[in-house]
Design a protein around this motif. Structure first.
Motif, PDB file in Angstrom:
ATOM      1  N   SER A 186       0.825  -1.215   0.000  1.00  0.00           N
ATOM      2  CA  SER A 186       0.000   0.000   0.000  1.00  0.00           C
ATOM      3  C   SER A 186       0.853   1.256   0.000  1.00  0.00           C
ATOM      4  CB  SER A 186      -0.937   0.018   1.216  1.00  0.00           C
ATOM      5  OG  SER A 186      -0.209   0.286   2.414  1.00  0.00           O
ATOM      6  N   LEU A 187       2.159   1.087   0.186  1.00  0.00           N
ATOM      7  CA  LEU A 187       3.067   2.232   0.237  1.00  0.00           C
ATOM      8  C   LEU A 187       3.863   2.339  -1.052  1.00  0.00           C
ATOM      9  CD1 LEU A 187       4.483   1.988   3.875  1.00  0.00           C
ATOM     10  CD2 LEU A 187       3.104   3.858   2.946  1.00  0.00           C
ATOM     11  N   ARG A 188       3.829   3.526  -1.630  1.00  0.00           N
ATOM     12  CA  ARG A 188       4.684   3.807  -2.781  1.00  0.00           C
ATOM     13  C   ARG A 188       6.032   4.354  -2.304  1.00  0.00           C
ATOM     14  NH1 ARG A 188       2.763   7.540  -7.926  1.00  0.00           N
ATOM     15  NH2 ARG A 188       4.690   7.356  -9.171  1.00  0.00           N
ATOM     16  N   TYR A 189       6.025   4.976  -1.139  1.00  0.00           N
ATOM     17  CA  TYR A 189       7.234   5.506  -0.511  1.00  0.00           C
ATOM     18  C   TYR A 189       7.287   5.019   0.928  1.00  0.00           C
ATOM     19  CZ  TYR A 189       6.577   8.657  -4.471  1.00  0.00           C
ATOM     20  OH  TYR A 189       6.375   9.151  -5.723  1.00  0.00           O
ATOM     21  N   ALA A 190       8.487   4.976   1.496  1.00  0.00           N
ATOM     22  CA  ALA A 190       8.720   4.595   2.894  1.00  0.00           C
ATOM     23  C   ALA A 190       8.459   3.120   3.168  1.00  0.00           C
ATOM     24  CB  ALA A 190       7.885   5.454   3.855  1.00  0.00           C
ATOM     25  N   GLU A 191       8.306   2.303   2.111  1.00  0.00           N
ATOM     26  CA  GLU A 191       8.092   0.871   2.340  1.00  0.00           C
ATOM     27  C   GLU A 191       9.335   0.226   2.961  1.00  0.00           C
ATOM     28  OE1 GLU A 191       9.830   1.226  -1.796  1.00  0.00           O
ATOM     29  OE2 GLU A 191       8.367   2.318  -0.578  1.00  0.00           O
ATOM     30  N   ASP A 192      10.524   0.714   2.594  1.00  0.00           N
ATOM     31  CA  ASP A 192      11.760   0.208   3.195  1.00  0.00           C
ATOM     32  C   ASP A 192      11.785   0.494   4.696  1.00  0.00           C
ATOM     33  OD1 ASP A 192      12.408  -0.209   0.540  1.00  0.00           O
ATOM     34  OD2 ASP A 192      14.470   0.448   0.783  1.00  0.00           O
ATOM     35  N   ALA A 193      11.511   1.742   5.034  1.00  0.00           N
ATOM     36  CA  ALA A 193      11.572   2.160   6.441  1.00  0.00           C
ATOM     37  C   ALA A 193      10.601   1.357   7.294  1.00  0.00           C
ATOM     38  CB  ALA A 193      11.277   3.654   6.560  1.00  0.00           C
ATOM     39  N   LYS A 194       9.412   1.105   6.770  1.00  0.00           N
ATOM     40  CA  LYS A 194       8.425   0.342   7.528  1.00  0.00           C
ATOM     41  C   LYS A 194       8.859  -1.110   7.689  1.00  0.00           C
ATOM     42  CE  LYS A 194       3.515  -0.911   7.755  1.00  0.00           C
ATOM     43  NZ  LYS A 194       2.164  -0.699   7.180  1.00  0.00           N
ATOM     44  N   ASP A 238      -0.375   8.762   2.412  1.00  0.00           N
ATOM     45  CA  ASP A 238      -0.164   7.336   2.672  1.00  0.00           C
ATOM     46  C   ASP A 238       1.009   7.107   3.616  1.00  0.00           C
ATOM     47  OD1 ASP A 238      -2.236   7.006   0.974  1.00  0.00           O
ATOM     48  OD2 ASP A 238      -1.116   6.033  -0.639  1.00  0.00           O
ATOM     49  N   CYS A 239       2.083   7.846   3.415  1.00  0.00           N
ATOM     50  CA  CYS A 239       3.251   7.682   4.299  1.00  0.00           C
ATOM     51  C   CYS A 239       2.913   8.064   5.731  1.00  0.00           C
ATOM     52  CB  CYS A 239       4.421   8.527   3.800  1.00  0.00           C
ATOM     53  SG  CYS A 239       5.179   7.907   2.300  1.00  0.00           S
ATOM     54  N   MET A 240       2.147   9.136   5.894  1.00  0.00           N
ATOM     55  CA  MET A 240       1.768   9.542   7.251  1.00  0.00           C
ATOM     56  C   MET A 240       0.919   8.468   7.920  1.00  0.00           C
ATOM     57  SD  MET A 240       3.158  12.454   8.002  1.00  0.00           S
ATOM     58  CE  MET A 240       2.203  12.761   9.466  1.00  0.00           C
ATOM     59  N   LYS A 241      -0.070   7.970   7.209  1.00  0.00           N
ATOM     60  CA  LYS A 241      -1.016   7.032   7.817  1.00  0.00           C
ATOM     61  C   LYS A 241      -0.432   5.627   7.965  1.00  0.00           C
ATOM     62  CE  LYS A 241      -5.046   9.433   5.868  1.00  0.00           C
ATOM     63  NZ  LYS A 241      -6.168   9.327   4.884  1.00  0.00           N
ATOM     64  N   GLN A 263      11.294   7.247  17.821  1.00  0.00           N
ATOM     65  CA  GLN A 263      11.067   8.686  17.665  1.00  0.00           C
ATOM     66  C   GLN A 263      12.083   9.301  16.706  1.00  0.00           C
ATOM     67  OE1 GLN A 263      10.440  11.081  21.216  1.00  0.00           O
ATOM     68  NE2 GLN A 263      10.023   9.244  22.421  1.00  0.00           N
ATOM     69  N   PHE A 264      13.354   8.950  16.891  1.00  0.00           N
ATOM     70  CA  PHE A 264      14.399   9.534  16.053  1.00  0.00           C
ATOM     71  C   PHE A 264      14.209   9.112  14.602  1.00  0.00           C
ATOM     72  CE2 PHE A 264      18.472  10.722  14.432  1.00  0.00           C
ATOM     73  CZ  PHE A 264      18.926  11.718  15.276  1.00  0.00           C
ATOM     74  N   ASN A 265      13.880   7.844  14.406  1.00  0.00           N
ATOM     75  CA  ASN A 265      13.638   7.319  13.064  1.00  0.00           C
ATOM     76  C   ASN A 265      12.479   8.051  12.401  1.00  0.00           C
ATOM     77  OD1 ASN A 265      12.292   5.406  11.088  1.00  0.00           O
ATOM     78  ND2 ASN A 265      14.159   4.266  11.504  1.00  0.00           N
ATOM     79  N   LEU A 266      11.372   8.226  13.131  1.00  0.00           N
ATOM     80  CA  LEU A 266      10.205   8.891  12.559  1.00  0.00           C
ATOM     81  C   LEU A 266      10.485  10.355  12.272  1.00  0.00           C
ATOM     82  CD1 LEU A 266       7.283   7.313  14.614  1.00  0.00           C
ATOM     83  CD2 LEU A 266       8.213   6.629  12.394  1.00  0.00           C
ATOM     84  N   MET A 267      11.224  11.019  13.177  1.00  0.00           N
ATOM     85  CA  MET A 267      11.533  12.431  12.954  1.00  0.00           C
ATOM     86  C   MET A 267      12.447  12.590  11.751  1.00  0.00           C
ATOM     87  SD  MET A 267      10.688  15.378  13.990  1.00  0.00           S
ATOM     88  CE  MET A 267      11.005  16.498  12.623  1.00  0.00           C
ATOM     89  N   TYR A 268      13.334  11.630  11.545  1.00  0.00           N
ATOM     90  CA  TYR A 268      14.186  11.673  10.346  1.00  0.00           C
ATOM     91  C   TYR A 268      13.311  11.617   9.092  1.00  0.00           C
ATOM     92  CZ  TYR A 268      17.774  10.613   6.933  1.00  0.00           C
ATOM     93  OH  TYR A 268      18.579  10.663   5.825  1.00  0.00           O
ATOM     94  N   GLY A 269      12.272  10.789   9.135  1.00  0.00           N
ATOM     95  CA  GLY A 269      11.363  10.719   7.997  1.00  0.00           C
ATOM     96  C   GLY A 269      10.523  11.976   7.846  1.00  0.00           C
ATOM     97  N   LEU A 270      10.051  12.536   8.958  1.00  0.00           N
ATOM     98  CA  LEU A 270       9.198  13.725   8.901  1.00  0.00           C
ATOM     99  C   LEU A 270       9.950  14.957   8.413  1.00  0.00           C
ATOM    100  CD1 LEU A 270       7.218  13.378  12.263  1.00  0.00           C
ATOM    101  CD2 LEU A 270       6.339  13.006   9.949  1.00  0.00           C
ATOM    102  N   GLN A 271      11.268  14.999   8.634  1.00  0.00           N
ATOM    103  CA  GLN A 271      11.989  16.218   8.290  1.00  0.00           C
ATOM    104  C   GLN A 271      11.934  16.518   6.787  1.00  0.00           C
ATOM    105  OE1 GLN A 271      16.056  15.795   9.487  1.00  0.00           O
ATOM    106  NE2 GLN A 271      16.410  13.982   8.259  1.00  0.00           N
TER     107      GLN A 271
END
Length: 514
Positions: A186-194, A238-241, A263-271
């Motif tokens: 369902s993810l086009r982006y951030a599938e690796d991170a998840k 989609d990445c947010m949800k 938290q650090f991982n997610l903030m790296y993505g949010l930046q």
């Protein structure tokens, strides 16, 4: 314990291929030339994900040359996650990597990874290697700091929470931890991170192998998925949800709280969102844009202020802005102190304004003085300066020279439609008669009737005094110019000092004779 005898190969490389005919040969050849030995140790699984160019034929040509080591699957286009998942059940290697079809591995990478894995196999689920960009730019990835020790290490994220790993392509996984749906389709982006986070939530350790090399092609054509991400709705919503809030919920279920490494991982993505100057028109509807901004603000409420301030890839004004919009943070109070200022949000303070960059761009001798040009970065949440000036301290005497400056900025820094900071040009003329002996030049501004002294000086290329040279001789005036992070120093050249002392001594002798 499962042994190597249960696997046909040491490694399976699963590569999703979509319209990569220009790059595919280079990618495959980097696997064929691995020092570990391709035919005995490596299996390459090429998943042609509905390519419309010659990629599929190139895959088949390699399979014909290496029928025992290369498998090819042709499927309808379903995206990178779908293609990678299709290759997982086919993998006969003990360890699995997901190299992209336009990238490549350094020749000793598999040997270095296997050597480390053979000693720590059951203690970790995956190993990562450093990423280096090539083609469009040739620099190391910003997350490569975790390889600085040069030694193979086992990272414990409970202690080293800032050692983010988000790329499956530069990771090597034990085959037995991979599920058929390892990547979220369902993810086009951030599938690796998840996918990687799903492993780290179970076991917060992984290995790093600095000797390995993953080469990431930064395309000159700028048409890669990451380069185009800001043009797609999926990157925002989609990445947010399905990534950010999935990780928040999974952490709470697993631990009852959100660990610092999450938290650090997610903030790296949010930046990446905060580095977006504007959301392009027609990507999100007005309602979708409001939903995205609400989700972004809600996500920040799960991240500690200190985690935000520790981010290495955010500017000072971006961090200040992010803290300011966190839920329940309030508007912040500007505190002035010791020729400085900062914003306070309850118990959190952001970077002092004195630490914002002041660039020195040009220096030249003029009749009866020297002219200095530069630009200073100003946080737009602080009142625009009423004046920028140079404080001149010479022989314990202090004088002030007002700079001329342009209110029209040289560069503007924006985030999600909001102006955060700007570089403003200035020019200072320092009279020679104000330079007596060793003279210190400090750059300051007056804002809201308070003096703020800049303590982060940087010399641009072309300025005669840089952090490399440290000094410059003004020939006409026989002065030496030196720079440190906080000020400039002007002082007579050494021989001029000796000559002055000699003349003083001679004059004393002559006065005694008379």
């Amino acid at each position: 314990m499962m042994t190597e005898n249960h696997y046909r190969y040491k490694f399976s490389i699963i590569t999703a291929v979509y319209n990569a005919e220009k790059y595919l040969d280079e990618a495959v050849e980097s696997i064929l030339s691995q020092s570990i030995g391709f035919t005995d140790s490596v299996e390459l699984i090429l998943i042609d994900d509905g390519s419309t160019d010659n990629s599929g034929r190139i895959c088949d040509t390699y399979k014909e040359k290496y029928p025992e080591n290369i498998k090819v699957v042709h499927k309808q286009n379903g995206g990178a996650s779908s293609a990678r998942n299709a290759g997982i059940p086919l993998a006969g290697g003990r360890y699995v990597n997901f190299m992209d079809s336009d990238d490549k591995l350094g020749p000793d990478t598999l040997s270095a990874v296997y050597d480390y894995f053979s000693r720590v196999d059951r203690e970790i689920d995956f190993v990562s290697v450093p990423i280096f960009f090539f083609e469009g730019k040739e620099i190391p990835h910003r997350l490569n700091y975790k390889y600085n020790s040069k030694y193979n290490l086992m990272i414990d994220l409970r202690k080293q929470y800032s050692y983010v790993q988000m790329h499956a392509s530069s990771s090597f996984f034990r085959k037995d931890v991979l599920t058929p749906d390892f990547f979220d389709t369902s993810l086009r982006y951030a599938e690796d991170a998840k996918a990687i986070m799903s492993l780290l939530l179970k076991k917060s350790r992984y290995g790093v192998v600095p000797a390995g090399r993953y080469y990431y092609r930064f395309r000159n054509t700028m048409d890669s998925a990451i380069n185009c991400s800001r043009q797609h709705r999926e990157w925002y919503l989609d990445c947010m949800k399905n990534h950010i809030f999935w990780a928040i919920g999974a952490s709470v279920r697993q631990f009852g709280f959100i660990p610092k490494f999450v938290q650090f991982n997610l903030m790296y993505g949010l930046q990446s969102y905060f580095r977006t100057e504007e959301i392009p028109e027609n990507v999100l509807s007005p309602d979708e844009k409001d939903e995205f901004l609400r989700l972004l603000t809600d996500a920040l409420s799960f991240i500690d202020d200190q985690i935000i301030l520790e981010q290495k890839s955010l500017s000072k004004e971006q961090k200040d802005y992010i803290i300011s919009i966190k839920k329940d943070s309030g508007p912040g109070i500007c505190e002035y102190f010791n020729e400085d200022a900062r914003f306070r949000y309850h118990d959190t303070v952001t970077h002092p304004l004195s630490s914002y960059m002041l660039k020195l761009t040009k220096l030249e001798s003029i009749p009866d003085g020297i002219r200095i040009n530069g630009s200073v970065k100003l946080n737009c949440r602080v009142p625009f300066p009423s004046e920028i000036f140079v404080r001149i301290t010479s022989d314990s005497k202090v004088s002030k020279k007002i700079c001329s400056f342009k209110e029209t900025p040289r560069t503007v820094f924006r985030s999600l439609g909001r102006t955060l900071a700007q570089f403003t040009d200035f020019e200072a003329v320092i009279p020679l008669d104000s330079i007596r002996g060793r003279t210190k030049l400090e750059f300051c501004m007056t804002s809201n009737e308070h003096t703020i002294r800049f303590r982060n000086l940087s010399a641009e290329e072309g300025f005669p005094c840089s952090s490399d040279t440290k000094s410059f001789r003004l020939k006409k005036e026989h002065l030496i110019l030196k720079q440190n992070e906080q000020n400039l120093i002007l002082e007579p050249e050494a021989k001029d000092i000796l000559l002055t002392k000699y003349r003083q001594f001679r004059n004393r002798l002559l006065s005694r004779k008379h």
